[in-house]
Design a protein around this motif. Structure first.
Motif, PDB file in Angstrom:
ATOM      1  N   ALA A 110       0.829  -1.205   0.000  1.00 54.63           N
ATOM      2  CA  ALA A 110       0.000   0.000   0.000  1.00 54.63           C
ATOM      3  C   ALA A 110       0.862   1.253   0.000  1.00 54.63           C
ATOM      4  O   ALA A 110       0.579   2.215  -0.705  1.00 54.63           O
ATOM      5  CB  ALA A 110      -0.932   0.001   1.211  1.00 54.63           C
ATOM      6  N   ILE A 111       1.942   1.239   0.781  1.00 51.69           N
ATOM      7  CA  ILE A 111       2.822   2.401   0.850  1.00 51.69           C
ATOM      8  C   ILE A 111       3.529   2.618  -0.481  1.00 51.69           C
ATOM      9  O   ILE A 111       3.588   3.736  -0.988  1.00 51.69           O
ATOM     10  CB  ILE A 111       3.827   2.249   2.005  1.00 51.69           C
TER      11      ILE A 111
ATOM     12  N   ALA B 157       0.033   6.729   5.076  1.00 50.12           N
ATOM     13  CA  ALA B 157      -0.382   5.396   4.621  1.00 50.12           C
ATOM     14  C   ALA B 157      -0.349   4.396   5.767  1.00 50.12           C
ATOM     15  O   ALA B 157      -1.253   3.573   5.911  1.00 50.12           O
ATOM     16  CB  ALA B 157       0.507   4.932   3.476  1.00 50.12           C
ATOM     17  N   VAL B 158       0.684   4.448   6.590  1.00 48.66           N
ATOM     18  CA  VAL B 158       0.787   3.530   7.728  1.00 48.66           C
ATOM     19  C   VAL B 158      -0.372   3.767   8.697  1.00 48.66           C
ATOM     20  O   VAL B 158      -0.998   2.819   9.174  1.00 48.66           O
ATOM     21  CB  VAL B 158       2.151   3.682   8.435  1.00 48.66           C
TER      22      VAL B 158
ATOM     23  N   GLY C  69      -4.922   2.810   3.609  1.00 47.54           N
ATOM     24  CA  GLY C  69      -3.575   3.368   3.515  1.00 47.54           C
ATOM     25  C   GLY C  69      -3.433   4.343   2.365  1.00 47.54           C
ATOM     26  O   GLY C  69      -2.840   5.418   2.506  1.00 47.54           O
ATOM     27  N   VAL C  70      -3.987   3.992   1.223  1.00 45.02           N
ATOM     28  CA  VAL C  70      -3.905   4.861   0.051  1.00 45.02           C
ATOM     29  C   VAL C  70      -4.670   6.165   0.292  1.00 45.02           C
ATOM     30  O   VAL C  70      -4.163   7.258   0.005  1.00 45.02           O
ATOM     31  CB  VAL C  70      -4.442   4.135  -1.209  1.00 45.02           C
ATOM     32  N   VAL C  71      -5.855   6.050   0.867  1.00 46.33           N
ATOM     33  CA  VAL C  71      -6.660   7.253   1.120  1.00 46.33           C
ATOM     34  C   VAL C  71      -5.983   8.158   2.146  1.00 46.33           C
ATOM     35  O   VAL C  71      -5.850   9.368   1.940  1.00 46.33           O
ATOM     36  CB  VAL C  71      -8.087   6.869   1.578  1.00 46.33           C
ATOM     37  N   ALA C  72      -5.526   7.593   3.264  1.00 47.23           N
ATOM     38  CA  ALA C  72      -4.902   8.411   4.313  1.00 47.23           C
ATOM     39  C   ALA C  72      -3.569   8.995   3.847  1.00 47.23           C
ATOM     40  O   ALA C  72      -3.257  10.154   4.129  1.00 47.23           O
ATOM     41  CB  ALA C  72      -4.692   7.578   5.574  1.00 47.23           C
TER      42      ALA C  72
ATOM     43  N   THR D 213      -1.674  15.449   0.128  1.00 42.26           N
ATOM     44  CA  THR D 213      -2.423  16.579  -0.411  1.00 42.26           C
ATOM     45  C   THR D 213      -2.439  17.752   0.571  1.00 42.26           C
ATOM     46  O   THR D 213      -2.302  18.906   0.174  1.00 42.26           O
ATOM     47  CB  THR D 213      -3.870  16.160  -0.741  1.00 42.26           C
ATOM     48  N   ALA D 214      -2.580  17.440   1.852  1.00 39.78           N
ATOM     49  CA  ALA D 214      -2.652  18.487   2.869  1.00 39.78           C
ATOM     50  C   ALA D 214      -1.316  19.189   3.092  1.00 39.78           C
ATOM     51  O   ALA D 214      -1.279  20.398   3.305  1.00 39.78           O
ATOM     52  CB  ALA D 214      -3.140  17.904   4.188  1.00 39.78           C
ATOM     53  N   GLY D 215      -0.197  18.453   3.030  1.00 42.33           N
ATOM     54  CA  GLY D 215       1.052  19.090   3.382  1.00 42.33           C
ATOM     55  C   GLY D 215       2.214  18.840   2.455  1.00 42.33           C
ATOM     56  O   GLY D 215       3.330  19.289   2.713  1.00 42.33           O
TER      57      GLY D 215
END
Length: 125
Positions: free
Chosen positions: A7-8, A37-38, A105-108, A114-116
């Motif tokens: 996932a990572i 992701a983790v 994991g992909v979403v987070a 995107t945020a930082g």
């Protein structure tokens, strides 16, 4: 645990953390996306179980009078395999599994990036 590594790696490649400029690899962005992701891989089963349980999809079946029961009633008595209700009931009873963890994991990771993230174009230490 193997799924979290996949996932990572998938997230890093998908999010474009490595820019087209070969000479600039922004390790801050890589770390940010990988850390997100983790967190997503670890949190996905807990969050999904709580949300599905609150909607009425439990290990004992769909709870009477719940949102899940209302959704089930719209199917007219015949729930097809692979339908939204059957997938949610399965995940509510057995958990989200490896695919759900990878998706979490992909979403987070994507949200964290995107945020930082995106510092390579501006400045990369």
């Amino acid at each position: 645990m193997k799924s979290s590594y996949y996932a990572i790696v998938y997230l890093v490649l998908l999010a474009g953390v490595f820019p087209n400029q070969v000479n600039c690899v922004c390790w801050q962005d890589v770390a940010l996306a990988a850390g997100g992701a983790v967190v997503g891989v670890v949190a996905a089963p807990v969050v999904a179980s709580a949300a599905l349980g609150a909607a009425g999809f439990t290990a004992a079946g769909t709870a009477a009078g719940s949102a899940g029961a209302a959704l089930m009633s719209t199917y007219g008595g015949s729930i097809a395999a692979g339908s939204a209700v059957s997938v949610m009931q399965s995940a509510g009873a057995a958990g989200v599994g490896i695919a759900g963890q990878a998706l979490g994991g992909v979403v987070a990771g994507g949200a964290a990036y995107t945020a930082g993230g995106g510092k390579c174009g501006k400045h990369c230490d």
